[in-house]
Design an enzyme around this catalytic site. Sequence first.
Site, PDB file in Angstrom:
ATOM      1  N   ASN A   1       0.870  -1.177   0.000  1.00 47.19           N
ATOM      2  CA  ASN A   1       0.000   0.000   0.000  1.00 47.19           C
ATOM      3  C   ASN A   1       0.910   1.231   0.000  1.00 47.19           C
ATOM      4  OD1 ASN A   1      -1.763   2.080   0.534  1.00 47.19           O
ATOM      5  ND2 ASN A   1      -2.257   1.414   2.624  1.00 47.19           N
TER       6      ASN A   1
ATOM      7  N   LYS B   1       0.061   4.259  -0.257  1.00 50.64           N
ATOM      8  CA  LYS B   1      -0.597   5.430   0.339  1.00 50.64           C
ATOM      9  C   LYS B   1      -0.379   6.657  -0.558  1.00 50.64           C
ATOM     10  CE  LYS B   1       0.176   3.356   4.819  1.00 50.64           C
ATOM     11  NZ  LYS B   1       0.148   3.520   6.248  1.00 50.64           N
TER      12      LYS B   1
ATOM     13  N   HIS C   1      -9.391   1.004   4.922  1.00 54.38           N
ATOM     14  CA  HIS C   1      -8.113   1.178   5.629  1.00 54.38           C
ATOM     15  C   HIS C   1      -8.346   2.103   6.823  1.00 54.38           C
ATOM     16  CE1 HIS C   1      -4.035   2.430   6.538  1.00 54.38           C
ATOM     17  NE2 HIS C   1      -3.627   1.357   5.888  1.00 54.38           N
TER      18      HIS C   1
ATOM     19  N   GLU D   1      -6.744   4.488   7.946  1.00 57.31           N
ATOM     20  CA  GLU D   1      -6.534   5.916   7.676  1.00 57.31           C
ATOM     21  C   GLU D   1      -7.764   6.531   7.024  1.00 57.31           C
ATOM     22  OE1 GLU D   1      -2.765   5.465   5.667  1.00 57.31           O
ATOM     23  OE2 GLU D   1      -1.842   4.926   7.585  1.00 57.31           O
TER      24      GLU D   1
ATOM     25  N   GLU E   1      -5.183  -5.202  10.574  1.00 62.94           N
ATOM     26  CA  GLU E   1      -4.163  -4.184  10.779  1.00 62.94           C
ATOM     27  C   GLU E   1      -4.448  -3.444  12.088  1.00 62.94           C
ATOM     28  OE1 GLU E   1      -2.236  -2.944   6.846  1.00 62.94           O
ATOM     29  OE2 GLU E   1      -4.018  -1.736   7.055  1.00 62.94           O
TER      30      GLU E   1
ATOM     31  N   GLY F   1       2.751   1.993  10.817  1.00 66.55           N
ATOM     32  CA  GLY F   1       3.753   3.057  10.691  1.00 66.55           C
ATOM     33  C   GLY F   1       4.475   3.397  11.977  1.00 66.55           C
TER      34      GLY F   1
ATOM     35  N   SER G   1       3.601  -2.407  10.304  1.00 70.69           N
ATOM     36  CA  SER G   1       5.051  -2.419  10.557  1.00 70.69           C
ATOM     37  C   SER G   1       5.733  -3.727  10.147  1.00 70.69           C
ATOM     38  CB  SER G   1       5.339  -2.078  12.022  1.00 70.69           C
ATOM     39  OG  SER G   1       4.941  -0.740  12.295  1.00 70.69           O
TER      40      SER G   1
HETATM   41  C1  PEP Z   1      -0.684   0.059   6.213  1.00 68.60           C
HETATM   42  O1  PEP Z   1      -0.933   1.238   6.347  1.00 68.60           O
HETATM   43  O2  PEP Z   1      -1.486  -0.668   5.582  1.00 68.60           O
HETATM   44  C2  PEP Z   1       0.522  -0.466   6.811  1.00 68.60           C
HETATM   45  C3  PEP Z   1       0.549  -1.736   7.089  1.00 68.60           C
HETATM   46  O3  PEP Z   1       1.523   0.429   7.058  1.00 68.60           O
HETATM   47  P1  PEP Z   1       2.998   0.107   7.640  1.00 68.60           P
HETATM   48  O4  PEP Z   1       3.483  -1.172   6.993  1.00 68.60           O
HETATM   49  O5  PEP Z   1       3.819   1.282   7.249  1.00 68.60           O
HETATM   50  O6  PEP Z   1       2.854  -0.055   9.104  1.00 68.60           O
END
Ligand code: PEP
Length: 246
Positions: free
Chosen positions: A6, A8, A93, A95, A163, A169, A205
């Site tokens: 992703n 973003k 997601h 976000e 998630e 992040g 992460s």
């Molecule tokens: C995400 O936003 O879907 C995600 C998993 O981000 P990150 O790997 O940066 O934690």
Amino acid sequence: MLIAGNWKMNGTPDSMEEFGRMIARAPEATARGIDLLVCPPAVLISKFADRATVSKIAIGGQDCHPKEKGAHTGDISAEMLAACGASAVIVGHSERRADHGETNQLVAEKAAAAQRAGLTAIVCVGETEAERDAGQTESVVAAQVDASAPPSLDAAKLVIAYEPVWAIGTGRTPSVEDVAAVHALIRAKLEERFDVPVRILYGGSVKPSNAAELLAVENVDGALVGGASLKADDFLGIAIAAPKKG
Ligand code: PEP
């Protein structure tokens, strides 16, 4: 096993160079039966999809509107994504749930729209840190799966991504025991309503150094990767770390 990236709100046409490096290294993963998906910003989907025809990397969107077309300034429909070469789209997601107030009901409508357009819907669920601290992880995730992935969806074109919001992040991840517990709960929920197996991804992460451990957990069928999906070496490093599962 599916490793999905992703991107973003990152990337410009200059990113084709990095994507080219991913394409060059993709066979290292696909030869081992690992599916790769990259979800760039919408403005790059056509470009990536055109380039990806020479590879086995699938291309996806990061969101879609429930409707096919109409007066929805700034929005993008699932049909538009499909016409530009996408085969999947992320919906719900955290976000988007946080920044745009997306509800489970809207996420379910977006997932249905994705499938109407022939796309695989990757439905994201996950608890916040406050919910985890309050001992509500399992109830929150169960409610999200119930309401965002209703039985009316086509299981063959559905993926769930667990998630934990606090792991996105931040460099922090749940313990493998916690990942196993939530994935088992999601598996049980999915088996109640679908006959066809649905992939469950872990996201939050994931990086090359922790991928093997996280991807080895029972009922983890892949990863949704944010930050580490922007670099070919990290993204492929995660895919190559994936253990073989039956
Ligand atoms: C995400 O936003 O879907 C995600 C998993 O981000 P990150 O790997 O940066 O934690």
